[in-house]
Design an enzyme around this catalytic site. Structure first.
Site, PDB file in Angstrom:
ATOM      1  N   LYS A   2       0.781  -1.126  -0.050  1.00 38.47           N
ATOM      2  CA  LYS A   2      -0.075   0.086   0.168  1.00 38.47           C
ATOM      3  C   LYS A   2       0.715   1.047  -0.076  1.00 38.47           C
ATOM      4  CE  LYS A   2      -0.834   0.426   4.754  1.00 38.47           C
ATOM      5  NZ  LYS A   2      -1.850   0.307   6.138  1.00 38.47           N
TER       6      LYS A   2
ATOM      7  N   ALA B 122      14.431  -2.706  10.029  1.00 40.16           N
ATOM      8  CA  ALA B 122      15.457  -3.695  10.571  1.00 40.16           C
ATOM      9  C   ALA B 122      16.886  -3.845  11.749  1.00 40.16           C
ATOM     10  CB  ALA B 122      15.479  -5.344  10.009  1.00 40.16           C
ATOM     11  N   GLN B 123      17.180  -3.200  12.556  1.00 38.69           N
ATOM     12  CA  GLN B 123      18.987  -2.755  12.516  1.00 38.69           C
ATOM     13  C   GLN B 123      19.362  -4.565  13.170  1.00 38.69           C
ATOM     14  OE1 GLN B 123      18.256  -0.069  15.794  1.00 38.69           O
ATOM     15  NE2 GLN B 123      17.958   1.638  14.625  1.00 38.69           N
TER      16      GLN B 123
ATOM     17  N   GLY C  23      19.009  -8.865  13.690  1.00 33.36           N
ATOM     18  CA  GLY C  23      20.154  -9.647  12.454  1.00 33.36           C
ATOM     19  C   GLY C  23      19.297 -11.019  12.330  1.00 33.36           C
TER      20      GLY C  23
ATOM     21  N   GLU D 147      21.829 -11.429  21.589  1.00 36.64           N
ATOM     22  CA  GLU D 147      21.040  -9.943  21.683  1.00 36.64           C
ATOM     23  C   GLU D 147      20.586 -10.894  23.316  1.00 36.64           C
ATOM     24  OE1 GLU D 147      18.738  -9.501  18.337  1.00 36.64           O
ATOM     25  OE2 GLU D 147      19.957  -8.534  17.412  1.00 36.64           O
TER      26      GLU D 147
ATOM     27  N   HIS E  24       9.387  -3.814  22.404  1.00 38.27           N
ATOM     28  CA  HIS E  24      10.656  -3.924  22.840  1.00 38.27           C
ATOM     29  C   HIS E  24      11.347  -2.815  23.615  1.00 38.27           C
ATOM     30  CE1 HIS E  24      15.190  -3.074  20.919  1.00 38.27           C
ATOM     31  NE2 HIS E  24      14.313  -4.114  19.818  1.00 38.27           N
TER      32      HIS E  24
ATOM     33  N   ARG F 150      13.082  -9.509  26.143  1.00 43.03           N
ATOM     34  CA  ARG F 150      12.483  -8.364  26.116  1.00 43.03           C
ATOM     35  C   ARG F 150      11.438  -8.054  26.836  1.00 43.03           C
ATOM     36  NH1 ARG F 150      12.611  -8.059  19.804  1.00 43.03           N
ATOM     37  NH2 ARG F 150      15.535  -7.675  19.046  1.00 43.03           N
TER      38      ARG F 150
ATOM     39  N   HIS G 201       6.449  -3.820  19.227  1.00 41.57           N
ATOM     40  CA  HIS G 201       7.699  -3.394  19.037  1.00 41.57           C
ATOM     41  C   HIS G 201       7.269  -5.357  17.563  1.00 41.57           C
ATOM     42  CE1 HIS G 201      11.321  -4.058  16.593  1.00 41.57           C
ATOM     43  NE2 HIS G 201      11.933  -5.211  17.411  1.00 41.57           N
TER      44      HIS G 201
ATOM     45  N   ARG H  61       8.558 -12.762  22.043  1.00 42.76           N
ATOM     46  CA  ARG H  61       9.366 -14.221  20.958  1.00 42.76           C
ATOM     47  C   ARG H  61      11.047 -13.877  21.076  1.00 42.76           C
ATOM     48  NH1 ARG H  61      12.425 -10.746  16.702  1.00 42.76           N
ATOM     49  NH2 ARG H  61      11.514  -9.136  16.939  1.00 42.76           N
TER      50      ARG H  61
ATOM     51  N   LEU I 135      13.347 -12.356  11.302  1.00 43.07           N
ATOM     52  CA  LEU I 135      13.365 -12.047  10.054  1.00 43.07           C
ATOM     53  C   LEU I 135      14.164 -13.659   9.269  1.00 43.07           C
ATOM     54  CD1 LEU I 135      15.963  -9.771   9.921  1.00 43.07           C
ATOM     55  CD2 LEU I 135      14.139  -9.675   9.139  1.00 43.07           C
TER      56      LEU I 135
END
Length: 515
Positions: free
Chosen positions: A33, A44-45, A47, A112, A226, A272, A329, A364, A370
């Protein structure tokens, strides 16, 4: 009549993975759209997580994923995710995708929150999403039809089969497209909250359309916040990747206290949901919260995107304190699918954040999003290539319209209500208050075909907000990202002990285990 073999709704990594897998064998059309680069994937920063080192195993990645998800995960799908991660990431690298390497040419793997090992592949430091999308778009350029600035507003379902979509062009023209396979890859619904890392277009459209079509949804109450959204003077400036904490960054309040030291054994690298609640509680006490980057080596080179965002907004990274707050997030729930992306409606598939594969459980694990898009994008493409679903002979559909005037709230009003009453912490009183407010707008009976784009987005936002709130009222426990102050927390340690015992006993499904 606009007939294709595959319709893809969305332009992020999930959509592009499918397009890359199918364009050689199928006539594919992809809709977005906005422009094709406006997506959460592009921003997305973080990985992609994969156990690529000899010292690491997919079984350990699997257990870290279950632990972060508070063991609410679909175990079989989580196994597929973590085991296939190595295969598909290796395939991407062999196809020419470049991930960051050290001076000896080995993959530079980061760590992370929630990961016990360094297993995060990055590209361009904190530009992984952008580089992945650029790579995938180059592969499909001129090999499929990409329609930009045309909004998919509803699914066409006939005799319990999805046979196509209804769209609305920028100038208002209504169009219909037909295909035996329709794939929703529209992302989540972060924009229903005041504070979010999501791009402006992420208003829950795919999930709302699937709900209207009668698809089964699952775990919709689980919205991940986040912990570190860059924040200044009441304005969201962008995301600060969890990888910054993986490289030595730590949280402190305005009194200089490192409050995560006493919250979790992993401290600043806790899952998180735990970090987000800890920050939220500091903010409730009246303290500001900062990410201290004193110990992060070569911050500007390692995180060029974050460094640039800071400097453009008058935040000096050389002073080592980045002001942060939690923001909506990622949605763990969504349109329920099997391992091949198939929803409960024949011909309708869902991939990525819009889908609920169950791999994320109640929360998550970082850099698994990703990965989910890549793994289940491939699985969905495999299902389509081997399916014999066909369009019915008669695909003509008469659209019913209702041009009566309607009263709708503004987007900002929805965002304010949701962050206040259905955010990081919830309870029955607050959830019922916002549910009553949402139901005061008769959005269930609104036909979207004759509405303006913004009105359609508001209807979708109301729909998904109502689904989240209603589901949150039904789940009378605190688990992962769904934290109710009026109900006790699930005894996760006990659950972990039982599942860990089973894993150790049978050494995971690779050697025949059924969990």
């Amino acid at each position: 009549m606009n007939k294709y073999e595959v319709i893809v709704i969305g332009s992020g990594i999930a959509a592009l993975t499918i397009a890359n897998c199918l364009y050689k064998n199928k006539n594919v059309i992809l809709f977005t759209k906005s422009n094709k680069l406006t997506s959460n994937s592009y921003k997305a920063q973080g990985g992609v997580a994969a156990a690529m080192e000899k010292e690491d195993t997919w079984e350990e990645h699997f257990l870290d994923t279950l632990t972060a998800g508070v063991f609410h995960n679909d175990v079989h799908h989580t196994e597929l995710l973590t085991k296939n991660a190595i295969r598909y990431l290796t395939q991407l690298i062999n196809d020419g995708m470049e991930f960051d390497q050290d001076q000896s040419g080995r993959l530079r793997l980061g760590r992370e929150g929630g990961h016990m090992k360094r297993r995060i592949l990055h590209s361009g430091g904190d530009a992984t999403g952008k580089n992945l999308m650029d790579f995938m778009f180059r592969n499909v350029q001129d090999k499929l039809t990409i329609v930009e600035n045309e909004m998919v507003i509803d699914l066409i379902v006939q005799n319990d089969q999805c046979i196509g979509i209804v769209t609305k062009a920028v100038h208002g023209e209504i169009r219909q497209y037909f295909a035996p396979f329709t794939i929703i890859a529209t992302g989540g619904a972060g924009q229903i909250y005041k504070f979010t890392s999501n791009v402006e277009t992420i208003t829950g459209d795919g999930i709302a359309m699937a709900y209207r079509a009668g698809a089964v949804l699952a775990d919709i109450e689980f919205m991940q916040f986040h912990p570190t959204i860059l924040y200044k003077n009441g304005e969201i400036l962008g995301l600060v990747s969890e990888a910054v904490r993986g490289e030595g960054g730590f949280l402190q309040n305005s009194r200089g206290e490192r409050f995560m030291e006493h919250v979790h054994e992993l401290k600043d690298l806790a899952p998180r949901d735990i970090v987000a609640r800890a920050i939220y509680q500091q903010l409730q006490k009246g303290y500001d919260v900062f990410l201290n980057i004193t110990q992060v080596k070569n911050f500007a080179n390692r995180f060029p995107t974050i460094n640039r965002i800071c400097r453009l907004n008058g935040i000096d990274p050389d002073k080592h304190l980045l002001p942060v707050i939690p923001g909506a997030h990622f949605m763990m729930g969504g349109i329920k699918t099997d391992e091949m992306g198939q929803t409960t409606i024949k011909g309708l598939f869902a991939v990525g954040e819009a889908a609920c594969t169950g791999v994320h459980g109640a929360n998550r694990l970082a850099s698994n999003s990703l990965l989910e898009a890549i793994v289940f994008g491939h699985k969905t493409a495999e299902a389509i290539l081997t399916s014999d679903i066909k369009l019915p002979k008669n695909c003509s559909v008469l659209l019913k319209t209702n041009s009566e005037s309607i009263i709708l709230p503004t987007k900002q009003e929805i965002k304010e209500k949701m962050i206040a009453y259905a955010g990081i912490e919830r309870n029955e009183i607050s959830l019922k208050r916002v549910r009553n407010w949402l139901e005061s707008f008769d959005f269930f009976n609104i036909t979207v075909y004759d509405r303006r784009w913004e009105e359609i987005e508001i209807v979708n936002m109301l729909t998904v907000a109502w689904l989240i709130v209603t589901s949150a009222l039904e789940r009378k426990e605190s688990i992962g990202s769904h934290f109710r102050t009026d109900y006790p927390k699930t005894p996760a340690k006990k659950i972990r002990r039982e599942i860990t015992r089973q894993i150790q006993k049978d050494s995971i499904r690779a050697r025949g285990v059924e969990i």
